[in-house]
Each structure stands twice: as structure tokens, then as C-alpha cells.
Design a protein around this motif. Structure first.
Motif, PDB file in Angstrom:
ATOM      1  N   GLU A   1       0.842  -1.205   0.000  1.00  0.00           N
ATOM      2  CA  GLU A   1       0.000   0.000   0.000  1.00  0.00           C
ATOM      3  C   GLU A   1       0.875   1.253   0.000  1.00  0.00           C
ATOM      4  O   GLU A   1       0.646   2.181  -0.779  1.00  0.00           O
ATOM      5  N   ASP A   2       1.857   1.264   0.909  1.00  0.00           N
ATOM      6  CA  ASP A   2       2.723   2.442   1.033  1.00  0.00           C
ATOM      7  C   ASP A   2       3.497   2.693  -0.255  1.00  0.00           C
ATOM      8  O   ASP A   2       3.632   3.835  -0.712  1.00  0.00           O
ATOM      9  N   PHE A   3       4.020   1.608  -0.850  1.00  0.00           N
ATOM     10  CA  PHE A   3       4.773   1.746  -2.091  1.00  0.00           C
ATOM     11  C   PHE A   3       3.910   2.383  -3.175  1.00  0.00           C
ATOM     12  O   PHE A   3       4.296   3.364  -3.812  1.00  0.00           O
ATOM     13  N   LEU A   4       2.714   1.833  -3.373  1.00  0.00           N
ATOM     14  CA  LEU A   4       1.884   2.299  -4.484  1.00  0.00           C
ATOM     15  C   LEU A   4       1.359   3.709  -4.226  1.00  0.00           C
ATOM     16  O   LEU A   4       1.296   4.543  -5.139  1.00  0.00           O
ATOM     17  N   THR A   5       1.003   3.975  -2.967  1.00  0.00           N
ATOM     18  CA  THR A   5       0.538   5.318  -2.616  1.00  0.00           C
ATOM     19  C   THR A   5       1.628   6.343  -2.930  1.00  0.00           C
ATOM     20  O   THR A   5       1.362   7.373  -3.568  1.00  0.00           O
TER      21      THR A   5
ATOM     22  N   LEU B   1      -0.662   2.660 -15.602  1.00  0.00           N
ATOM     23  CA  LEU B   1       0.258   2.320 -14.522  1.00  0.00           C
ATOM     24  C   LEU B   1       1.454   1.581 -15.118  1.00  0.00           C
ATOM     25  O   LEU B   1       1.273   0.585 -15.814  1.00  0.00           O
ATOM     26  N   PRO B   2       2.684   2.071 -14.877  1.00  0.00           N
ATOM     27  CA  PRO B   2       3.847   1.377 -15.442  1.00  0.00           C
ATOM     28  C   PRO B   2       3.915  -0.075 -14.960  1.00  0.00           C
ATOM     29  O   PRO B   2       3.634  -0.357 -13.797  1.00  0.00           O
ATOM     30  N   GLU B   3       4.303  -0.955 -15.866  1.00  0.00           N
ATOM     31  CA  GLU B   3       4.392  -2.385 -15.546  1.00  0.00           C
ATOM     32  C   GLU B   3       5.327  -2.620 -14.360  1.00  0.00           C
ATOM     33  O   GLU B   3       5.054  -3.478 -13.503  1.00  0.00           O
ATOM     34  N   LEU B   4       6.399  -1.852 -14.307  1.00  0.00           N
ATOM     35  CA  LEU B   4       7.359  -2.012 -13.211  1.00  0.00           C
ATOM     36  C   LEU B   4       6.695  -1.772 -11.856  1.00  0.00           C
ATOM     37  O   LEU B   4       6.941  -2.492 -10.882  1.00  0.00           O
ATOM     38  N   ALA B   5       5.849  -0.743 -11.796  1.00  0.00           N
ATOM     39  CA  ALA B   5       5.184  -0.408 -10.540  1.00  0.00           C
ATOM     40  C   ALA B   5       4.181  -1.497 -10.159  1.00  0.00           C
ATOM     41  O   ALA B   5       4.098  -1.903  -8.991  1.00  0.00           O
ATOM     42  N   ALA B   6       3.435  -1.983 -11.163  1.00  0.00           N
ATOM     43  CA  ALA B   6       2.453  -3.048 -10.888  1.00  0.00           C
ATOM     44  C   ALA B   6       3.175  -4.314 -10.417  1.00  0.00           C
ATOM     45  O   ALA B   6       2.728  -4.987  -9.479  1.00  0.00           O
ATOM     46  N   ASN B   7       4.313  -4.618 -11.052  1.00  0.00           N
ATOM     47  CA  ASN B   7       5.074  -5.805 -10.652  1.00  0.00           C
ATOM     48  C   ASN B   7       5.587  -5.677  -9.222  1.00  0.00           C
ATOM     49  O   ASN B   7       5.527  -6.620  -8.434  1.00  0.00           O
ATOM     50  N   ARG B   8       6.114  -4.497  -8.917  1.00  0.00           N
ATOM     51  CA  ARG B   8       6.662  -4.279  -7.564  1.00  0.00           C
ATOM     52  C   ARG B   8       5.543  -4.412  -6.528  1.00  0.00           C
ATOM     53  O   ARG B   8       5.728  -4.987  -5.457  1.00  0.00           O
ATOM     54  N   PHE B   9       4.388  -3.853  -6.866  1.00  0.00           N
ATOM     55  CA  PHE B   9       3.224  -3.949  -5.977  1.00  0.00           C
ATOM     56  C   PHE B   9       2.892  -5.433  -5.725  1.00  0.00           C
ATOM     57  O   PHE B   9       2.708  -5.866  -4.574  1.00  0.00           O
ATOM     58  N   GLY B  10       2.861  -6.214  -6.787  1.00  0.00           N
ATOM     59  CA  GLY B  10       2.580  -7.649  -6.670  1.00  0.00           C
ATOM     60  C   GLY B  10       3.610  -8.357  -5.802  1.00  0.00           C
ATOM     61  O   GLY B  10       3.272  -9.184  -4.946  1.00  0.00           O
ATOM     62  N   GLU B  11       4.887  -8.013  -6.021  1.00  0.00           N
ATOM     63  CA  GLU B  11       5.963  -8.636  -5.223  1.00  0.00           C
ATOM     64  C   GLU B  11       5.796  -8.327  -3.737  1.00  0.00           C
ATOM     65  O   GLU B  11       5.993  -9.188  -2.881  1.00  0.00           O
ATOM     66  N   LEU B  12       5.437  -7.076  -3.447  1.00  0.00           N
ATOM     67  CA  LEU B  12       5.301  -6.675  -2.035  1.00  0.00           C
ATOM     68  C   LEU B  12       4.094  -7.357  -1.379  1.00  0.00           C
ATOM     69  O   LEU B  12       4.144  -7.705  -0.194  1.00  0.00           O
ATOM     70  N   VAL B  13       3.014  -7.530  -2.134  1.00  0.00           N
ATOM     71  CA  VAL B  13       1.859  -8.252  -1.589  1.00  0.00           C
ATOM     72  C   VAL B  13       2.258  -9.701  -1.302  1.00  0.00           C
ATOM     73  O   VAL B  13       1.999 -10.240  -0.221  1.00  0.00           O
TER      74      VAL B  13
END
Lengths: 293, 157
Positions: free
Chosen positions: A218-222, A237-249
Motif C-alpha cells: 500500500e505504502d509503495f503504491l501510494t 500504470l507502469p508495468e514495473l510499478a504493478a510488478n513491484r506492488f505484486g511482489e510486495l503483496v
């Protein structure tokens, strides 16, 4: 065994105080299974289906109050517009027959890590209203779950309602299971955009001893959305950001191996669900903004 | 305990009911209404589907005491004497009955669907019947039967 049948909320609380050992019975979709199979032999059943005060819902001051006894079928029909994420989750519960009977209050009362209603409540910062003859208190949903099938509910308390704000942005819910109907989740993920707060909420189910919020994700994406000016001028939404969000979840999960899936599979699947749903909510947000403009 | 309720429009009374007993057990074993089938006892198969105050539910997941004063509808109440309901007749005509075990639950659930939605799409039929299992896997004929009943009901057949 005693069958206790209060006909008012006050009476229900009095019985609950006098008979804390009684098993609370609402839609029966969890309790009756355990009784039918002899896994549970309660000394008493406290049936709440004749108590009408907690079976409806209301809206006031920017908050929807969902009575604990509102069946999922009514939640879907009557609150799908205000609470789309929760309604999506409710639609994955059991079958029509189960949704006609099962309630959000029962889901919370069972406090299963796999409860389908929980992630959407986490993503939207719900409050759980619990009551006893001593009074009423509002618990943040993050404080409600204390362990596998354990909650902060005291022995003399009943779940009265759930409070949450109507959606102010797009919401999504995704569940992995072997088929669409009648499955206990392998894992679940809920996401809610809160555009007015420029914030993202999440909820994860069936991937730890309790349902939880993936706060690092949440914090990363916010921060990412604010830092790249996305709220002012929404772009894909950049693919990199979506991927990072997925990794953090996925990294926030503490799943186990069980009959429904392995811990590794759950972690992988959560990453996929998070990536997929964050694109859905963000694309939905961008498209709506464009339509409004 | 004693439970008083209405089944298919008739007042019924069941005595010596154990408090942990299900509505399904009361119907089958105490009232002699074996149409609702007992299979999974956990709401997975839909074979015991009945209506409770007009809402389709699994009778195995309703505690007997929860029906006190309420109205239950079972598969036995669908036909009018020897005259089958439209949905029952459609199941026969479409060949949707194989071993027949799942049929009562499907009839009650399909009747409930068509009462609410006269011309359901295939997706809506599938979703409505998602909680009813047929071990003979006769789902295509069951779909045909519901479509046929819907067509007849809306006067297109």
C-alpha cells in the motif's frame, strides 16, 4: 442442548451475557456443518434469526452500517453500488442457497483466515461494531482478527454491525479456487482506491493465520502514484510499478501448505492477483476520470 | 423440543426434536417427506434445497428450531396433485433426470430462479444452479430443461 431464541437485540445481549458458552447461530452455514458432522456439540445454540434489528443496513454521515445479520444475497442486491468490492467478494461465497443464508456477521464470527468477506473490509478500513450488555465498541477491522479462527470478541459480546464508507473509487476482489462456486479460497486479494485520500487499501485472505493488509505494498503504491503525479494526470500504470506492488503483496504473505494449495503457490498467485487487480482499478479510475472530463 | 411450522401450506408439528437437528432431518425422518435428499450435510450439493419463507436454502444447514413459525416449501409441494409443475414437466420432457437423486434440489432451485427471472440467460442459469451437483453429470440436459421451462412459462414454446 438448549435452543435459545431471543426476539430482540437487547434480549440477545442478555442471553449472551448469561450463557457465554452458547454457540451463536445466524445463517448456520458454518455452525450446522460442524454439528451435522459431530465436530461440535454445543451446550446451547443462540439463534439470532428472530432478531430483526441487526438484519438490515442503513447509511448516514458518509458511512454504511451493515447489520451483522444481513444475508450476502441482500448485500449483493442492495449494496453492490455503494460497496462494489465487498459485493464482488460476497458473490464468490458458496452458492445462491448459501448466499441466501450466510451473513457478514457470521463470516466475522467464524474469523477464518479464508473468510471471503474479510479482505474487502480490510481494504476499506471497516469498523466492526460489537455489543454487550456492558455497551458498544467499534473495533478497527485490523484489530478484530487475533489468530486462526480467533477474534477480539469478548465472551459476552455479539457482532452487531460493520461500518464502512461507500466506495469513493474503483474496487476489486479476486479469489483463487478450483471452481467459481462452492470453494474455500486458496487465496484472496482485495484492493480499493481512495482517490480523495490519494491512497490505496488492500486486504489479503487465506495466506496467513489471519486476514491482513499488505501495508508495505500500500505504502509503495501510494507513494508511487503521488510521486509520479498520477492523481493530477492519470496515465497507464507502469508495468514495473504493478510488478513491484505484486511482489510486495506476495512478500507480506505468511501462507502454509495445505490441501488446497502450497505456500509457494499461494505466494505466486497473490502476486498475480495483486498485479491484475491494481491494473483493473487504476484503468477504471483513469477511464472514469476521462469520461467525467 | 417441539417445532411448529408450515410445510407446503400445511401446518406441521414435530415433537422430540433434538436441538442440534437440521430441518432436513425433521422433514425426512419426522414428517415423512423424503423428497429433499440427504447427501453432503454441508451445503455443498444442493440436493436438500427447499424454500424458507420463500427463499431457497439448503435444509441441511437450517437448524430445526430456526423454522419455528415459518413457511417451508419442499419438492413435494411443486406438483398440483398428479399434475406436474412446468419445471417438473420440462425436466421429464428434456430427459434431465438420470439417477434422480439431485433432481428434487434442482427442481426447487430452478423453480426459484424462474419465479425471479422469467427469461434467464445461460450464464444466469448456470450461476443459479452452481450449488446443485449432479453426479451423473447430466448438466446439459438440465440446462435444456430449464431453458424449456422458461420458454413455456413465457409463452414462447
Amino acid at each position: 442442548m438448549d435452543f435459545l431464541r431471543p426476539t430482540s437485540w437487547r434480549e440477545a445481549l442478555e442471553i449472551r451475557a448469561a450463557r457465554p458458552e452458547a454457540t451463536v447461530l445466524a445463517g448456520g452455514t458454518d455452525v450446522l456443518v460442524e454439528v451435522n458432522f459431530g465436530h461440535r456439540r454445543p451446550e446451547a445454540l443462540l439463534d439470532l434469526t428472530n432478531v430483526t434489528e441487526h438484519q438490515g443496513w442503513s447509511e448516514a454521515d458518509g458511512t454504511v452500517r451493515i447489520g451483522a445479520g444481513l444475508p450476502y444475497a441482500r448485500l449483493i442486491d442492495e449494496l453492490g453500488d455503494r460497496l462494489p468490492g465487498l459485493a464482488m467478494a460476497a458473490r464468490t461465497v458458496g452458492s445462491p442457497q448459501i448466499r441466501n443464508r450466510g451473513t457478514l456477521g457470521g463470516n466475522l464470527g467464524s474469523a477464518s483466515p479464508a473468510g471471503d468477506g474479510h479482505p474487502a473490509l480490510l481494504a476499506s478500513d471497516a469498523l466492526v461494531e460489537v455489543a454487550s450488555v456492558r455497551g458498544t465498541r467499534l473495533l478497527p477491522i485490523t484489530e478484530f482478527f487475533t489468530g486462526v479462527k480467533r477474534s477480539a470478541l469478548a465472551a459476552d459480546e455479539l457482532i452487531a454491525a460493520v461500518h464502512l464508507a461507500p466506495a469513493s473509487g474503483p474496487q476489486q476482489f479476486a479469489k483463487v479456487g478450483t471452481r467459481n462456486a462452492m470453494v474455500i479460497a486458496v487465496c484472496t486479494f482485495a484492493i480499493a482506491l481512495h482517490p480523495e485520500q490519494r491512497r490505496v487499501g488492500t486486504g489479503v485472505g487465506s495466506a496467513a493465520p489471519t486476514p491482513f493488509r499488505a501495508t508495505a505494498a500500500e505504502d509503495f503504491l501510494t507513494a508511487e502514484l503521488i510521486g509520479t503525479g498520477q492523481w493530477e494526470r492519470p496515465r497507464a500504470l507502469p508495468e514495473l510499478a504493478a510488478n513491484r506492488f505484486g511482489e510486495l503483496v506476495a512478500a507480506a504473505a505468511r501462507p502454509i501448505d495445505d490441501v488446497r494449495g502450497t505456500a509457494d503457490y499461494r505466494r505466486h498467485a497473490l502476486g498475480v492477483l495483486a498485479r491484475r487487480t491494481v491494473h483493473r482499478v487504476w484503468d477504471d479510475h483513469r477511464t472514469r476520470r476521462r469520461q467525467c472530463a | 423440543m417441539r417445532v411448529n411450522f408450515t410445510v407446503n401450506g400445511r401446518a406441521q408439528q414435530a415433537d422430540n426434536v433434538w436441538e442440534g437437528e437440521s430441518l432436513l432431518y425433521v422433514l425426512r425422518e419426522r414428517l415423512g417427506l423424503p423428497g429433499s435428499k440427504n447427501a453432503c450435510e454441508q451445503g455443498e450439493c444442493g440436493s436438500c434445497t427447499v424454500t424458507l419463507d420463500g427463499v431457497a436454502v439448503c435444509a441441511c444447514l437450517v437448524a430445526a428450531g430456526q423454522v419455528e413459525g415459518r413457511e417451508v416449501g419442499t419438492v413435494e409441494g411443486l406438483a398440483d396433485g398428479d399434475r406436474l409443475s412446468d419445471v417438473q414437466q420440462a425436466f421429464l420432457d428434456a430427459g434431465a433426470v438420470q439417477c434422480g437423486f439431485c433432481t428434487p434440489g434442482l427442481l426447487v432451485q430452478a423453480t426459484d430462479l424462474l419465479d425471479k427471472q422469467a427469461e434467464p440467460s445461460d450464464v444466469e442459469i448456470r450461476e443459479a444452479l452452481a450449488g446443485n451437483l449432479c453426479r451423473c453429470t447430466g448438466y446439459e440436459k438440465i440446462m435444456d430443461a430449464v431453458r424449456l421451462a422458461a420458454r413455456r412459462k413465457s409463452g414462447h414454446a
